[in-house]
Enzyme design. Structure first.
Site, PDB file in Angstrom:
ATOM      1  N   SER A  82      47.526  23.578  49.341  1.00  0.00           N
ATOM      2  CA  SER A  82      48.710  22.759  49.121  1.00  0.00           C
ATOM      3  C   SER A  82      48.838  22.521  47.639  1.00  0.00           C
ATOM      4  O   SER A  82      47.857  22.160  46.982  1.00  0.00           O
ATOM      5  CB  SER A  82      48.558  21.429  49.858  1.00  0.00           C
ATOM      6  OG  SER A  82      49.678  20.626  49.627  1.00  0.00           O
ATOM      7  N   HIS A 105      54.485  19.328  38.767  1.00  0.00           N
ATOM      8  CA  HIS A 105      55.521  18.560  38.076  1.00  0.00           C
ATOM      9  C   HIS A 105      55.452  18.896  36.585  1.00  0.00           C
ATOM     10  O   HIS A 105      54.530  18.470  35.896  1.00  0.00           O
ATOM     11  CB  HIS A 105      55.286  17.060  38.243  1.00  0.00           C
ATOM     12  CG  HIS A 105      55.374  16.564  39.653  1.00  0.00           C
ATOM     13  ND1 HIS A 105      56.584  16.398  40.300  1.00  0.00           N
ATOM     14  CD2 HIS A 105      54.424  16.158  40.529  1.00  0.00           C
ATOM     15  CE1 HIS A 105      56.353  15.913  41.530  1.00  0.00           C
ATOM     16  NE2 HIS A 105      55.064  15.763  41.694  1.00  0.00           N
ATOM     17  N   HIS A 135      56.730  22.819  45.246  1.00  0.00           N
ATOM     18  CA  HIS A 135      55.714  22.503  46.245  1.00  0.00           C
ATOM     19  C   HIS A 135      55.525  23.742  47.107  1.00  0.00           C
ATOM     20  O   HIS A 135      56.488  24.435  47.431  1.00  0.00           O
ATOM     21  CB  HIS A 135      56.191  21.333  47.120  1.00  0.00           C
ATOM     22  CG  HIS A 135      55.488  21.240  48.445  1.00  0.00           C
ATOM     23  ND1 HIS A 135      56.115  21.530  49.642  1.00  0.00           N
ATOM     24  CD2 HIS A 135      54.223  20.909  48.755  1.00  0.00           C
ATOM     25  CE1 HIS A 135      55.246  21.359  50.634  1.00  0.00           C
ATOM     26  NE2 HIS A 135      54.103  20.979  50.135  1.00  0.00           N
ATOM     27  N   ARG A 176      48.841  26.965  55.739  1.00  0.00           N
ATOM     28  CA  ARG A 176      47.707  26.405  56.488  1.00  0.00           C
ATOM     29  C   ARG A 176      47.579  27.055  57.859  1.00  0.00           C
ATOM     30  O   ARG A 176      48.558  27.521  58.444  1.00  0.00           O
ATOM     31  CB  ARG A 176      47.899  24.895  56.667  1.00  0.00           C
ATOM     32  CG  ARG A 176      49.169  24.558  57.439  1.00  0.00           C
ATOM     33  CD  ARG A 176      49.511  23.077  57.429  1.00  0.00           C
ATOM     34  NE  ARG A 176      50.833  22.873  58.040  1.00  0.00           N
ATOM     35  CZ  ARG A 176      51.991  22.884  57.374  1.00  0.00           C
ATOM     36  NH1 ARG A 176      52.011  23.062  56.068  1.00  0.00           N
ATOM     37  NH2 ARG A 176      53.136  22.715  58.025  1.00  0.00           N
ATOM     38  N   HIS A 219      64.862  31.828  46.033  1.00  0.00           N
ATOM     39  CA  HIS A 219      65.179  32.190  47.418  1.00  0.00           C
ATOM     40  C   HIS A 219      65.048  33.692  47.657  1.00  0.00           C
ATOM     41  O   HIS A 219      64.651  34.121  48.747  1.00  0.00           O
ATOM     42  CB  HIS A 219      66.580  31.691  47.795  1.00  0.00           C
ATOM     43  CG  HIS A 219      66.567  30.272  48.259  1.00  0.00           C
ATOM     44  ND1 HIS A 219      66.393  29.918  49.564  1.00  0.00           N
ATOM     45  CD2 HIS A 219      66.653  29.103  47.580  1.00  0.00           C
ATOM     46  CE1 HIS A 219      66.396  28.601  49.690  1.00  0.00           C
ATOM     47  NE2 HIS A 219      66.565  28.076  48.486  1.00  0.00           N
ATOM     48  N   HIS A 270      68.173   8.156  54.038  1.00  0.00           N
ATOM     49  CA  HIS A 270      68.798   6.950  53.466  1.00  0.00           C
ATOM     50  C   HIS A 270      69.544   7.246  52.165  1.00  0.00           C
ATOM     51  O   HIS A 270      70.328   6.420  51.699  1.00  0.00           O
ATOM     52  CB  HIS A 270      67.767   5.818  53.272  1.00  0.00           C
ATOM     53  CG  HIS A 270      66.695   6.122  52.263  1.00  0.00           C
ATOM     54  ND1 HIS A 270      65.543   6.782  52.589  1.00  0.00           N
ATOM     55  CD2 HIS A 270      66.602   5.857  50.940  1.00  0.00           C
ATOM     56  CE1 HIS A 270      64.782   6.894  51.496  1.00  0.00           C
ATOM     57  NE2 HIS A 270      65.405   6.347  50.492  1.00  0.00           N
ATOM     58  N   GLY A 298      39.550  12.379  54.309  1.00  0.00           N
ATOM     59  CA  GLY A 298      38.772  11.364  53.631  1.00  0.00           C
ATOM     60  C   GLY A 298      39.203  11.155  52.202  1.00  0.00           C
ATOM     61  O   GLY A 298      38.602  10.379  51.489  1.00  0.00           O
TER      62      GLY A 298
END
Lengths: 302, 302
Positions: B93, B97, B107, B111, B141, B171, B254
Site C-alpha cells: 500500500s 504526497h 495512492h 493485496r 488512465h 458530504h 498492530g
C-alpha cells in the site's frame, strides 16, 4: 411546560447563549470579530454559524446554533431513540482552537432532541490541552462539578466518567483531552434538566475563558507549535473516525462546512513523531492515557 | 499453484515491488532516501514500512508492505468473505504526497486475502491532482487501461467505474481524485488474476513517476500551496470517514502509524474557503464533481 413550549424555550436560550459566548470570546480576542453565516436546511430549519479565523488569540473558533426539524433521515432511524418519522433538534455547539500551543482547545455542546413524543437533553464540555497546566484542569472540572452540585438531576461523577469514555481514540490508546462532562439521552425530569442545561451553558464562559486569559501570554516557539499541530491531528482523527455528533450532522443536516468547523485550521501527521522522555509533552500525554480525577466529585470535599 | 504457494508468491512479489518502487521514487527525489521501520503484529505476521518525509520533491511518501495472519478480528468477522476463524493477508500500500501543489498525490494498493479456504485479490491505483493537467489524467488512465487490456480477467471499464464510486466523499459531493482502477473480492481465476496483479503492480511506476518528472518544476506560490492544503484536508476526510482499508487496518493490525501514513504531512480546514469562478482551481474541482472518461475503454480506440 408543554413539549412545544420547552423546545421553543431551548431554541431561544441557545440563540441568546451564542450571543453571550461570542461577546465573551471577542472580549478576550480583541484582534478580530466573529463572522456570521445563516443557513437553511433543505429538510426544515437551519442554523446560525459564527466563526473567528486568524485572530490574535484564537486561530479558529466556531460557535454554531441550529434549530432543525423534519423527517428522520434513513441513516439515523435506528440510532435516534423514540418512535415516529419526525424529529426536531435545537442545539449549540462550539469548538475553539487558540493560536498559542499553551492555550487548550475546548469543545462544548448543549442540545434538545425530540422524536415523536419522546424528548431528551444531551451535551457537555471537554478541554484538550497540548501542554498540561494542572491548575487549569482542576479549574475546568471544578466549574462543572459545581454546576452539577447545584442540580440534583445532574451527576458529575458519572458524567465525568462518560466524558472520559466517549472522547477516546482506541487506535492511539489516548483520550482526546482531559475531559469534563458528557451526558446524552437524558429524558427524565425535563424541567429540572432544562434548569441544569441553562446553568451549564452559561457556566461555559467561566469554565474556559479564565484559562485563556492566564495562558495567552506564555512563551512558545517552533517546538511547541509542532507539538500542537500533531495533537490537532489527533483531534481530527477522533472527530472523523469516532465522533457520533459529526456522523449525525453529516447524515442529517444540510451544512457540512458548519459541522466540520470543529476541525482545526491546520493539522499535521509527522511520521515517527515522538516526545522526549520526561518532557512536558510526555507528562501532558500521560494524563490522556490515564485519565485523572481532577476534583473530588462531592463539592464539599474540594 | 496451491493456495499456499500462491500466497507465498504474492508475499515475495510485494517485497520486491516495494524495493523497485522505492528505488524509482528515490531516483526522482534525490534529496532524501526512505527510512524503514519493521514491525510485528501481536496476533501474527508484521510489516515493513518505508517513508520519505521532508524531501525536495516528496513531502511525505509511504510505501508499506505487510504479511499478516491469525484469528479473524471480531470487528471484521462479518465483513470478510469466506468462512472460518483464521485469515491471512499480504499486500503493498502506498500513498505519495509531493511538495509541489502542481504534482498530484497518488495512492496504490495490491493485496491478497484468504479466509479459510476462500481467497481473493483486491487493489487499484488512483490519482488526486490539485491542479488538473488533462494530459496527466489521460496518461494515468491509459496505463491502467493498457494493463487491463493485456489480461482478459481484468475489466478497465468496470474497474474505472468502481474506482469513481469508491473514492467518493458524499458530504462534499466530490470524488477524491480523478480515479484510476479499483477492484476487490476477485476470487475467480486466481492464476490469471495473479498474472494481472504482477503486471499492474509493476505498471504503477510508469503510471505515476513520469507525471512527477514533468510537473515538479512548474511554478507555484502561496495561493497554490493554500489550495493544496485545503485539498489535503479533503483527502483526510475521505480516509478517516469513508475508507474501508483504513477502518480494516485500524481494527485488525498492530500499527496505526503505518496505516495512517496515508495522511498528508499537513492539512488545512479554512472556513469559507472558495475558489474563484473560472479559475484553474475551479476547473480542477469540476472533474471531481463530474468524473470523466479519460480514455476509451477499448484500447484499440485510444
Amino acid at each position: 411546560m408543554s413539549d412545544g413550549a420547552l423546545f421553543n424555550a431551548v431554541a431561544d436560550f441557545i440563540a441568546d447563549l451564542q450571543d453571550r459566548i461570542c461577546a465573551a470570546v471577542e472580549d478576550v480576542e480583541r484582534g478580530v470579530t466573529f463572522g456570521e453565516q445563516i443557513w437553511k436546511r433543505p429538510g426544515g430549519g437551519g442554523g446560525r454559524s459564527r466563526v473567528i479565523q486568524g485572530g490574535s488569540v484564537f486561530e479558529k473558533a466556531g460557535v454554531n446554533t441550529s434549530v432543525v426539524h423534519g423527517t428522520v433521515p434513513t441513516q439515523l432511524a435506528g440510532e435516534l431513540p423514540g418512535g415516529g418519522d419526525t424529529f426536531r433538534a435545537a442545539g449549540i455547539s462550539l469548538v475553539i482552537h487558540p493560536v498559542s500551543p499553551m492555550v487548550p482547545t475546548v469543545h462544548a455542546n448543549f442540545r434538545r432532541i425530540e422524536r415523536g413524543g419522546h424528548g431528551w437533553f444531551g451535551g457537555g464540555a471537554d478541554l484538550t490541552p497540548n501542554y498540561l497546566y494542572e491548575e487549569d484542569a482542576v479549574h475546568f472540572h471544578r466549574v462543572w462539578r459545581d454546576v452539577c452540585a447545584r442540580h440534583p438531576v445532574a451527576d458529575y461523577a458519572a458524567w465525568k466518567q462518560w466524558c472520559d469514555d466517549y472522547f477516546y481514540i482506541p487506535h492511539r490508546g489516548e483520550h482526546r483531552g482531559i475531559g469534563g462532562i458528557f451526558f446524552d439521552h437524558v429524558s427524565d425530569a425535563p424541567e429540572e434538566m432544562w434548569a441544569f442545561v441553562q446553568d451549564a451553558g452559561t457556566a461555559f464562559i467561566d469554565a474556559y475563558l479564565p484559562i485563556v486569559r492566564r495562558r495567552a501570554d506564555e512563551p512558545w516557539g517552533e517546538r511547541e507549535r509542532t507539538h500542537q499541530l500533531v495533537r490537532r491531528g489527533r483531534y481530527v482523527e477522533f472527530n472523523l473516525l469516532y465522533d457520533r455528533g459529526t456522523k449525525f450532522g453529516l447524515s442529517s443536516a444540510g451544512n457540512p462546512e458548519s459541522i466540520l468547523m470543529s476541525l482545526p485550521d491546520t493539522a499535521r501527521w509527522i511520521w515517527g513523531y515522538k516526545v522526549e522522555p520526561g518532557s512536558w509533552e510526555e507528562r501532558s500525554l500521560d494524563v490522556l492515557r490515564k485519565p485523572r480525577q481532577w476534583v473530588a466529585s462531592d463539592g464539599e470535599l474540594a
